[in-house]
Scaffold this active site. Structure first.
Site, mmCIF file in Angstrom:
data_model
loop_
_atom_site.group_PDB
_atom_site.id
_atom_site.type_symbol
_atom_site.label_atom_id
_atom_site.label_comp_id
_atom_site.label_asym_id
_atom_site.label_seq_id
_atom_site.Cartn_x
_atom_site.Cartn_y
_atom_site.Cartn_z
ATOM 1 C CE LYS A 116 -4.052 -2.260 1.916
ATOM 2 N NZ LYS A 116 -3.488 -3.662 1.584
ATOM 3 C CD GLU A 200 -5.143 6.113 3.939
ATOM 4 O OE1 GLU A 200 -4.138 6.411 3.038
ATOM 5 O OE2 GLU A 200 -6.018 5.624 4.023
ATOM 6 C CG ASN A 235 -11.562 -0.048 9.480
ATOM 7 O OD1 ASN A 235 -12.067 1.079 9.290
ATOM 8 N ND2 ASN A 235 -10.682 -0.156 10.607
ATOM 9 C CD GLU A 275 -10.751 -1.554 -1.597
ATOM 10 O OE1 GLU A 275 -10.573 -0.978 -0.802
ATOM 11 O OE2 GLU A 275 -11.078 -2.890 -1.704
ATOM 12 C CD GLU A 288 -6.931 -1.209 0.105
ATOM 13 O OE1 GLU A 288 -5.767 -1.316 0.760
ATOM 14 O OE2 GLU A 288 -7.712 -2.103 0.488
ATOM 15 C CG PHE A 348 -21.230 -6.715 14.588
ATOM 16 C CD1 PHE A 348 -22.269 -7.224 13.775
ATOM 17 C CD2 PHE A 348 -21.553 -5.658 15.187
ATOM 18 C CE1 PHE A 348 -23.479 -6.470 13.325
ATOM 19 C CE2 PHE A 348 -22.474 -4.853 14.795
ATOM 20 C CZ PHE A 348 -23.669 -5.173 13.936
#
Length: 666
Positions: A116, A200, A235, A275, A288, A348
């Site tokens: 990345k 980032e 995410n 993406e 990415e 979750f």
């Protein structure tokens, strides 16, 4: 064309690849670990090879084990699926050295885009808009804090070799950066064998929209429109759709052309995904490039009619693309719901165990509707703690977005799954959420709409009345069956009374049930009536009915005095009683749940990684107590309130079940 293909993966993606290979007349080889000895992909393949113990780092991601399987079977090509070795340039290079085709991009493209940090530099040089960030190597947590301060909070801490939400954290403060940096490094090392981290800027109110690209080794490259992947938690994508309800034709074209330009810049050949993060003004930023097939590829296949796995195999065989950009259609709308072995009522967290019942809805492919279920499990199979918790990818297609959502609602209601915790109720809740229906969503959708966690669905009164009426009609059928089983003689239907009281979700409705050959009419005390038609019989676990002509699908379990029903994300205990029974039931005291306020319970099956406190320590609200790892994710457990640790019952390395007591407080 290749005669034999080895799939270096497991689960639903391995099954998916086998289906296309079979269609193309290519024999398949499955590899498997100890845990997957009886897995569905192993049963489906023409050949199988055992490659090691259950942990992935001792089997599926050990390159030499895969190479041995290739030599043993004489496979001419390898499809890596996604995850595991799919974006590992060393694996692609090993195949190349062996003279075996890699069903994926060239090694150089994997190295350039799979990392990345490198990919962002190349994208910037190619003129692609990128998110501000620091692409260099970060030595330690303090340097991470310094960099985060320079970029400006919030920031995203990400593993350079990451994917699937692993090794990723959002930080809003220096403290969160320190903690997130270390957790991301740990997860990255465990999942990918590479602990490099970059930071980032985290774009607030973002949408996650990606472009599917397809390229060959002859210089041809096209884009197959976009996928909206904004419904995420931790995410990791949960629901995807194609196309996006947000993009216009002009933005779609610009994003697609940039994605193709980037693919050509790195000599890409195969299926890949670029993406983007898209803000509310339709400004888009390169995030990415995934140099592999994506989990959500079925929605692209449904709107374009293009089999991406077949195209990948043909490109790997040296063929030129037979599809031009102008040939790519955008037909209708497709939805994908990821069915996970996780408990939405416990944040979750992963769930493991045996699938005591697994009955997906029937797959259909018609001119006006389609239902597709990509899966790698079967009834009686076991969900292991060693791998990703995905059970299936349920997809629907229809000419419009509204119709595709409705198809998904019905399909989710008809999906029977028992034995483990699962997210079916949550998926149904999203499909009925006004913001989702309107297409108004960001990657923060789940966090914003369920800030205190998912607690189930509270259905509105009109929906409850439809369910109550259906339950009353079902109860009448059950009562007739009961009188027959009891051995009573005579007219059974006359022995079953017409007056009942239906109780559910805190409401209680007296009703009258009048049946005829075509169904039943259920009338409420206020005069409102519903017409129920269904062929349900006692013992069936799924009831398909029409209420006033509209479909209603109910998952059914019998309980004393009624039913446990699941529909539209709601789990309901429905009691159907005679008026006298209802009168007496109202006088019964409710059973109170046990007090667990002074206990730290393990929220999911997992392994204790670290205990951060000692007996006698005073802890503050929000303080880290311990870390538990499950399905390759680290979960930090914190104190809910101030207290003193009285007893610690577990230590690092201990394997725990759900609700095991980790520690007790005074």
């Amino acid at each position: 064309m290749f005669k034999k293909l080895l799939i270096a993966n497991r689960g639903e993606i391995a099954c998916r690849v086998i289906k296309t290979a079979r269609k193309m007349g290519i024999a398949t080889v499955a590899v498997h670990s100890d845990a997957d000895r009886h897995a569905l992909h192993v049963e489906m393949a023409d050949e199988r090879v055992h490659i090691g113990p259950s942990p992935a780092n001792q089997s599926y991601i050990v390159i030499e084990r895969i190479m041995e399987a290739i030599r043993q079977t004489g496979a001419e090509a390898v499809h890596p699926g996604y995850g595991f070795l799919s974006e590992n340039p060393k694996f692609a290079a090993a195949l190349e050295a062996e003279g075996v085709a890699f069903v994926g991009p060239p090694v150089g493209a994997i190295e350039a885009m799979g990392d990345k940090i490198t990919s962002k530099k190349i994208a910037a040089e190619a003129g692609v808009s990128t998110v501000p960030g620091y692409m260099g190597l970060i030595a330690d947590a303090e340097e991470a804090v310094k960099i985060a301060g320079e970029i400006g909070y919030p920031v995203m801490i990400k593993a350079s070799a990451g994917g699937g939400g692993k090794g990723m954290r959002i930080a809003w403060t220096d403290a969160e950066t320190r903690e997130g940096f270390q957790s991301s490094k740990n997860e990255a090392a465990a999942s990918f064998g590479d602990d490099r981290i970059f930071i980032e800027k985290f774009v607030t109110q973002p949408r996650h929209i990606e472009i599917q690209v397809l390229a060959d080794s002859h210089g041809n490259a096209i884009y197959l429109h976009e996928r909206e992947c904004s419904i995420q938690r931790r995410n990791q994508k949960v629901i995807e759709e194609a196309p996006s309800p947000f993009l216009d034709a002009e933005t779609r074209k610009r994003m697609g052309e940039q994605a193709v330009a980037l693919a050509k810049a790195v000599g890409y050949a195969s299926a890949g995904t670029v993406e983007f993060i898209v803000d509310g003004e339709k400004n888009f930023y390169f995030l990415e490039m995934n140099t592999r097939l994506q989990v959500e590829h079925p929605v692209t296949e449904l709107i374009t009619g293009i089999d991406l796995v077949e195209q990948m195999i043909r490109v790997a065989n040296g063929e030129a693309l037979s599809i031009r950009q102008e040939d790519v259609q955008l037909n209708g709308w497709a939805m994908e719901s990821r069915l996970y072995a996780e408990d939405p009522f416990r944040g979750f967290l992963p769930s493991i165990g045996r699938l005591t019942r697994y009955r997906p809805p029937e797959e259909v492919a018609e001119a006006t509707r389609a239902v597709r279920n990509d899966t790698g499990v079967f009834e009686g199979g076991e969900i292991s703690m060693y791998y990703d918790p995905m059970i299936a990818k349920l997809c629907t297609w229809a000419p419009t977005r509204e119709a595709a959502i409705e198809e998904m609602r019905v399909a989710l209601d008809g999906f029977e799954l028992e034995g483990i915790g699962h997210n079916l109720p949550f998926l149904s809740a999203v499909m009925d959420h006004p913001k989702f229906v309107a297409g108004d969503m960001t990657t923060a959708f789940i966090a914003e709409e369920w800030p205190e966690g998912f607690q189930g669905v509270t259905l509105p009164e009109p929906a409850l009345r439809r369910i109550a009426a259906t339950a009353a009609a079902m109860n009448r059928v059950a009562e007739i069956r009961r009188t027959r089983v009891s051995g009573r003689l005579g007219n059974h239907e006359r022995r079953v009374g017409e007056d009942w009281v239906v109780g559910l979700q805190g409401e209680s409705w007296p009703v009258t049930v009048k049946a005829d050959r075509g169904g039943a009419t259920v009338r409420f005390a206020d005069g409102a009536a519903h017409r129920i038609e269904s062929d349900w019989t006692p013992g069936q676990s799924l009831a398909r009915a029409t209420v006033d002509g509209a479909p209603l699908v109910l998952k059914v379990d019998k309980i004393t005095g009624g039913f446990r029903l699941r529909t539209r994300g709601a789990e309901l205990k429905v009691h159907v009683r005679t008026p006298r029974q209802a009168e007496l039931a109202a006088l019964m005291p409710e059973k109170q749940p046990p007090d667990t306020s002074k206990l730290l319970l393990c929220p999911m099956p997992g392994l204790v990684v670290k205990i951060d406190v000692a007996e006698g320590d005073e802890v503050q609200e929000g303080q880290t107590l311990c870390t538990v790892e499950a399905m390759k994710m680290e979960n930090i457990l914190r104190a809910e309130r101030k207290g003193v640790v009285a007893r610690i019952n577990a230590g690092p390395g201990d394997s725990l079940a759900v609700d095991d007591v980790i520690m007790e407080f005074e």
